[in-house]
Write a protein that holds these residues in place. Sequence first.
Motif, PDB file in Angstrom:
ATOM      1  N   UNK A 100       0.830  -1.774   0.241  1.00  0.00           N
ATOM      2  CA  UNK A 100      -0.348   0.192  -0.254  1.00  0.00           C
ATOM      3  C   UNK A 100       0.707   1.333   0.060  1.00  0.00           C
ATOM      4  N   UNK A 101       2.241   0.921   1.034  1.00  0.00           N
ATOM      5  CA  UNK A 101       2.958   2.143   0.973  1.00  0.00           C
ATOM      6  C   UNK A 101       3.598   2.743  -0.525  1.00  0.00           C
ATOM      7  N   UNK A 102       3.658   2.063  -1.293  1.00  0.00           N
ATOM      8  CA  UNK A 102       4.111   1.490  -2.633  1.00  0.00           C
ATOM      9  C   UNK A 102       2.593   2.917  -4.098  1.00  0.00           C
ATOM     10  N   UNK A 103       1.370   2.255  -3.577  1.00  0.00           N
ATOM     11  CA  UNK A 103       0.266   3.858  -3.601  1.00  0.00           C
ATOM     12  C   UNK A 103       0.498   4.996  -2.838  1.00  0.00           C
ATOM     13  N   UNK A 104       0.323   4.953  -1.890  1.00  0.00           N
ATOM     14  CA  UNK A 104       0.747   6.228  -1.294  1.00  0.00           C
ATOM     15  C   UNK A 104       1.529   6.819  -2.123  1.00  0.00           C
ATOM     16  N   UNK A 105       2.595   6.515  -2.746  1.00  0.00           N
ATOM     17  CA  UNK A 105       4.193   7.306  -2.266  1.00  0.00           C
ATOM     18  C   UNK A 105       3.879   7.144  -3.325  1.00  0.00           C
ATOM     19  N   UNK A 106       3.158   7.230  -4.056  1.00  0.00           N
ATOM     20  CA  UNK A 106       3.193   7.562  -5.905  1.00  0.00           C
ATOM     21  C   UNK A 106       1.935   8.863  -5.944  1.00  0.00           C
ATOM     22  N   UNK A 107       0.936   8.646  -5.179  1.00  0.00           N
ATOM     23  CA  UNK A 107      -0.033   9.232  -5.022  1.00  0.00           C
ATOM     24  C   UNK A 107       0.775  10.733  -4.578  1.00  0.00           C
ATOM     25  N   UNK A 108       1.755  10.725  -3.617  1.00  0.00           N
ATOM     26  CA  UNK A 108       2.270  11.602  -2.909  1.00  0.00           C
ATOM     27  C   UNK A 108       3.520  12.711  -3.745  1.00  0.00           C
ATOM     28  N   UNK A 109       3.495  11.551  -4.434  1.00  0.00           N
ATOM     29  CA  UNK A 109       4.609  12.585  -5.334  1.00  0.00           C
ATOM     30  C   UNK A 109       4.331  13.578  -6.390  1.00  0.00           C
ATOM     31  N   UNK A 110       2.472  12.661  -6.856  1.00  0.00           N
ATOM     32  CA  UNK A 110       1.681  13.358  -7.621  1.00  0.00           C
ATOM     33  C   UNK A 110       1.468  14.798  -6.792  1.00  0.00           C
ATOM     34  N   UNK A 111       1.058  14.585  -5.681  1.00  0.00           N
ATOM     35  CA  UNK A 111       0.153  15.870  -5.007  1.00  0.00           C
ATOM     36  C   UNK A 111       1.625  16.573  -4.204  1.00  0.00           C
ATOM     37  N   UNK A 112       2.411  16.427  -4.222  1.00  0.00           N
ATOM     38  CA  UNK A 112       3.353  17.086  -3.688  1.00  0.00           C
ATOM     39  C   UNK A 112       3.174  17.343  -2.027  1.00  0.00           C
ATOM     40  N   UNK A 113       3.411  16.617  -1.384  1.00  0.00           N
ATOM     41  CA  UNK A 113       3.023  15.765  -0.399  1.00  0.00           C
ATOM     42  C   UNK A 113       3.876  14.748   0.646  1.00  0.00           C
ATOM     43  N   UNK A 114       3.055  14.062   1.676  1.00  0.00           N
ATOM     44  CA  UNK A 114       4.285  13.398   2.564  1.00  0.00           C
ATOM     45  C   UNK A 114       3.954  12.232   2.699  1.00  0.00           C
ATOM     46  N   UNK A 115       5.356  11.070   3.146  1.00  0.00           N
ATOM     47  CA  UNK A 115       4.574  10.292   3.581  1.00  0.00           C
ATOM     48  C   UNK A 115       5.274   9.388   4.782  1.00  0.00           C
ATOM     49  N   UNK A 116       4.759   8.819   5.873  1.00  0.00           N
ATOM     50  CA  UNK A 116       5.715   8.395   7.100  1.00  0.00           C
ATOM     51  C   UNK A 116       5.430   6.393   6.676  1.00  0.00           C
ATOM     52  N   UNK A 117       6.741   5.745   6.391  1.00  0.00           N
ATOM     53  CA  UNK A 117       6.868   4.843   5.938  1.00  0.00           C
ATOM     54  C   UNK A 117       6.731   3.681   7.799  1.00  0.00           C
ATOM     55  N   UNK A 118       6.215   2.526   7.037  1.00  0.00           N
ATOM     56  CA  UNK A 118       6.719   1.886   8.281  1.00  0.00           C
ATOM     57  C   UNK A 118       7.704   0.949   8.187  1.00  0.00           C
ATOM     58  N   UNK A 119       7.469  -0.468   9.165  1.00  0.00           N
ATOM     59  CA  UNK A 119       8.765  -1.430   9.761  1.00  0.00           C
ATOM     60  C   UNK A 119       9.945  -1.026   9.463  1.00  0.00           C
ATOM     61  N   UNK A 120      10.418  -0.470   8.181  1.00  0.00           N
ATOM     62  CA  UNK A 120      11.802  -0.541   8.399  1.00  0.00           C
ATOM     63  C   UNK A 120      12.725   0.940   7.446  1.00  0.00           C
ATOM     64  N   UNK A 121      13.068   1.326   7.951  1.00  0.00           N
ATOM     65  CA  UNK A 121      13.260   3.345   7.252  1.00  0.00           C
ATOM     66  C   UNK A 121      13.002   3.153   5.637  1.00  0.00           C
ATOM     67  N   UNK A 122      12.078   3.758   4.973  1.00  0.00           N
ATOM     68  CA  UNK A 122      11.500   3.696   3.671  1.00  0.00           C
ATOM     69  C   UNK A 122      12.078   4.933   2.734  1.00  0.00           C
ATOM     70  N   UNK A 123      12.944   5.750   3.503  1.00  0.00           N
ATOM     71  CA  UNK A 123      13.284   6.507   2.710  1.00  0.00           C
ATOM     72  C   UNK A 123      13.947   6.667   1.788  1.00  0.00           C
ATOM     73  N   UNK A 124      14.325   5.019   1.481  1.00  0.00           N
ATOM     74  CA  UNK A 124      15.164   5.512   0.409  1.00  0.00           C
ATOM     75  C   UNK A 124      14.121   4.467  -0.811  1.00  0.00           C
ATOM     76  N   UNK A 125      12.770   4.968  -0.854  1.00  0.00           N
ATOM     77  CA  UNK A 125      12.101   4.154  -1.720  1.00  0.00           C
ATOM     78  C   UNK A 125      11.151   5.714  -2.294  1.00  0.00           C
ATOM     79  N   UNK A 126      11.251   6.366  -1.036  1.00  0.00           N
ATOM     80  CA  UNK A 126      10.962   8.166  -2.302  1.00  0.00           C
ATOM     81  C   UNK A 126      11.378   9.164  -1.635  1.00  0.00           C
ATOM     82  N   UNK A 127      11.219  10.430  -2.156  1.00  0.00           N
ATOM     83  CA  UNK A 127      12.185  11.729  -1.260  1.00  0.00           C
ATOM     84  C   UNK A 127      10.346  11.876  -0.389  1.00  0.00           C
ATOM     85  N   UNK A 128       9.568  11.501  -0.570  1.00  0.00           N
ATOM     86  CA  UNK A 128       8.505  11.885   0.350  1.00  0.00           C
ATOM     87  C   UNK A 128       8.022  11.103   1.386  1.00  0.00           C
TER      88      UNK A 128
END
Lengths: 393, 377, 514
Positions: B234-262
């Motif tokens: 689900x995180x990937x979907x949220x990150x994709x939406x955040x990128x398009x909306x210039x918004x932010x995401x909080x990741x889960x389980x592991x440090x997901x900063x590497x997956x997306x700048x959001x």
Amino acid sequence: MQNNKNSSKLKMQASRIMKSKGMGSFTATLLAILLGLLFGFIVMLIASPANSFNGFLTMLTGGFGRLGDVFYFATPILMTGLSVGFAFKMGLFNIGASGQYTFGMFFALYVGMMWKLPTGIHWIACILAGMIGGMLWGFIPGLLKATMNVNEVITSIMFNYIGMYLVDMFVTNNASMYVPNLTRTGYLPTTAQLPSLGVPNSNVNVSVILAIVIAIILYIVLNKTTFGYELKATGFNKHASKYAGMNDTRNTILTMIIAGGLAGLGGAFAILAPTGITGSSMTYEPINVIAANGFNGIAVALLGSSNPVGIIFSALFVSHIQRGGTQVSSFFGYKPEIIDVVIAVIIYFSAFAMIMSSAVGRLLKKRSRKEAVKELEQTLSSEDDSLKEKTEV
Amino acid sequence: MKKFITVILAISMACFMLTGCAKKQTFDIALITDKGNIDDKSFNQGAWEGLDKFATDNNITHKYFKPEEANDAGYLAAIDQAVAAGAKVIVTPGFLFEVPVYQAQTKYPNVNFILLDGAPHTADYGTFKTEANVASVMYAEEQSGYLAGYAAVKDGYTKLGFMGGMAVPAVQAYGYGFLQGAEAAAAELGLADGSIAVTYHYTGDFAETDTNKASAKTMYQEGTEVIFACGGSVGKSVMAAATESSAKVIGVDVDQRYDSDTVITSAMKGLGSSVITVLESIYKNKSWETYSGKTTVFNAANNGVGLPTSVIGDANANAFDRFKSFDKTAYDTVYASLVSNAVAPIRTITIADATGVATAEELMTGLNLVKVAVQTR
Amino acid sequence: MDNYVIEMLHITKEFAGFKANDDITLQLKKGEIHALLGENGAGKSTLMSVLFGLYQAEKGKILKNGEEVTINNPNDANRLGIGMVHQHFKLVEIFTVLENIILGVEPNAMGVLQKKDARKKVIELSKQYGLQVDPDAIIENISVGMQQRVEILKMLYRNNEILIFDEPTAVLTPQEIDELIEIMRGFAKEGKSILFITHKLNEIMSVADRCTVLRKGKYMGTVEIKDTTKEELSRMMVGRDVSFKVQKDEPNIGEVLLSVKNITMPSKINKKNAVKDVSFDVKAGEIVCLAGIEGNGQSEVISAITGLERVKEGTVTLAGKDITKLNIREKTKTGLSHIPEDRHKHGLVLDYSLEENMVLQRYWQPRFQHNGFIKKKEMRDYTEGLIKQYDIRSGHGPTSSARGMSGGNQQKAIIARELDKEHELLIAVQPTRGLDVGAIEFIHKQLVATRDAGKGVLLMSFELDEVMNISDRILVMYEGEIVGELNPKDTTVQELGLYMSGAKRSRKEKGHAK
């Protein structure tokens, strides 16, 4: 004189066997494998010189300790290898074995999970479903090739992706098949799983026997039947086959259907294998990855010179090297990824060397030219005799 | 032809000579990777980093094993391989190993297993049993979620979102902790009641789908500034939406900063540190009994949860650089309050619905929310 | 002592015990045209390879202007002024004529190509020797004859004095052959020496001064052309008498077998029609020849009848049955046998064995298969029978690979296959192309025998001798139409040539007014 003639006849017989097509491609394969192993060894030497000798040895022999697994893992690539090799005999490059494999796997999975059938019939139905799934996915590129001359390489590559994404979509959208929090399919009922051969610590099952039987049947079809005769003729020379009145359109479609069915069976055999764990089964993860077994099939087919019997051995060889590789990464200071590289290098260099086998063949020919020339001389002198006879008459 | 035969002979001779001196190595601690690679920036990598650090520091042979196929049988076979290679301790990262470890724990009674984020059970979930040679490690997701919610509100976000996968215990705990953390931060900041708006949503799956992306996008369009994406892909979907909306995401389980700048931060499970803690109990403290035969929940007190405090591959980087003001000092303070048990987020609340999906009222009353106004969908 | 530019003395070249050249002597005088004659496999190519440094001879020596030279590679040969036009041209298809000529000896100043000078030299050379070429044309767009002129210019550009032509006329039309012969005479007059490899006796008689004959790797002697005859040369080459005149009686003409009506076929090269409204008949017991210069629609007519191409307009009737739209297999069953133009492309599956090729047209018949399984034994026995009957020679009998057989024997195999199967009409397209006299004689006999057995034969050939000797009736095609119907007894090669070149036409197509 009589003696002499006999001995020369014997010699000719022997050299005929040595130079027969089968023998030639067998030696070429051996050379190719040696070349692949050499490159693999070089990679290991670079990665970790201290372990390279022992590691390489384990690579070569490790599979013997896990023969059950060698056969188990050889089964799917044997099927995709047959798929690629069979189409290749007709001059078609079926690069779409992956998509056909995935589709076959999905059909088998669907029948396995969604249909309730009695024990003893269920798994057979699953296998047949897998074959039909693969056939469907081979049929379309075949149809496009036959009727509109669309290059089968391009369509079948695209069909790899279409097939994989479709299957992933079908799986994730089917609540009874997909377990979302594990991101994989649920377990197949025991009735849908193939009977195990009972080798301890191995999932080897009846499918390996089926696969070998199929390979032998294919060999017979290719070499003993008019259908095989037509396929090979078309593969060797499609102009001549057209001239001889062969139905190119029908044969192209049929070949791709059969090739697809073979790859589909591979997918079914893989997903229907028993696990040896009560209640568990093989599972499929719809993670948008194209099945590697399809591509390994290309290497297997090349290594087996597209000969069904050769493919049995090349699949076993590839599986053997892979198992040996696992042993190496278990017992020596190699990272599993390095071993993956080594395995890939061995398999693909061997296959590559087979492509270059014309060069290898030339190398061999140089050595046997002596015999060839002798033979030529004999033919010439016999021609001489017959000429003499003619002039005398 | 002669030359060819000579070459083959030479090679086989060499092989024979070498067989005599072929020596296998052994490895004491083993990790089995799941379907991903060792550098998956997720469970495999997190667990391996802890294992590698411990084993290197203590000079113990160690190695990771890649299963030949990614399913129960393949995982079990990889465990077989590891045992054959002399493994005394086997770490299995993730719940995909629950069934294989259930099998292996009786098959190899002399080998210790550390099963992260899961508990051994049969394939049909009929029997749960953790043998004496197995340590099942779970994580206090509510504390991790608490830290994430606290940090977000402290950093000035007032419109938050939560997108969980399915309402399973781990996801619920993350969500409840997130709300409680937000409440605590708002209280500390002295904000008015209801000034923090949280949109709370379970997607019903753990997949990357267009529906999930659309849901996230709708949330962002309604003004949500940051979504805690808590459900596998689900995180990937949220990150994709955040990128398009210039918004932010909080990741889960592991440090997901590497997956997306959001991704501004992640509510993490302390995979590495928990692995180290359990390994220490075996090799150093001789206190394996502490963890053996049962499920142990790791929390702030034993470094089992947290937000990322370092960046992989760069010792000098600031892991808090994506926050506007929240920093390491503020984090340390709130973390200490969890360690000292001064704050104890609730993990479960009473929910009427059988699927575990809570209503807004149930969340507000069950978690005593005042500053935070929850809206579910 | 004669003035020899190149002497190859007592050359022996062995391939592991087999003497491809056994004590061969070849002496080339300055300014002469010297023919090198021999059947396929007589050792001509080996000898030339030795001269070019591709092989090293075990025995013998090579002299240039009386001095011994060693030639280790083609560059050495080039330095000695030896140039060669290969049978299969060695040109870069996508380069221009000029680029091909200067390839390898590009004039350059500091690495920059200087085409201007090269162009000037090429234009001068082409004027001087009457070798008309357009320096800027792309090779793949020009005719075969033109390509050959480019090859010749390549030699001249490199100032070669000794020019070797390997079967240069095999690919040319009669007019182009005449031109080439003129050009060669011109060279000889200039003092250049020409070595002319061929097995066509007529050409030797008309152009060469002397001739060296090889047979099975052995030197048969060198003769002055003015002192010899075609018959003597052929006896030296083959080792026995060869008859050039085909023995045949008056035809016994029967019913109409094949009737082609108003056939129109599209061209593959452009949007025009390659065949325009052509009609003709072939009757039982006659050999009808479709003559003409290559590319005037003959191939397309054949394709329309055999079914290799779809008929655009018109009808084809065989033995009273409309076969226009039938597939090839059905046409075969109706009684059509077809010796195709390209035996490697259509006639044989080269990777199949001889026996597999022998059943190519009839493997589906109950005689050769049972329930889809091929009867291997029947196939073998059948092939062995044909091998005997048609004297097909190959290394391993029925199991020999078709690829390994000589061209003549490949063609014999095709002829055996097509003649032995049930047929009413035989279509033979260039059946003797590239074959030596022995094989040609055999094939001509077979064609006549087929005719005498009451079958119809439709022959397509570019060889004027063949056309004149074999056929009972000649249809000349020019630009997609039949422009003349001739009786070989009442016409001459010259007249035939006029029809072929479009200078004369006698027959108006029946549907021409349309």
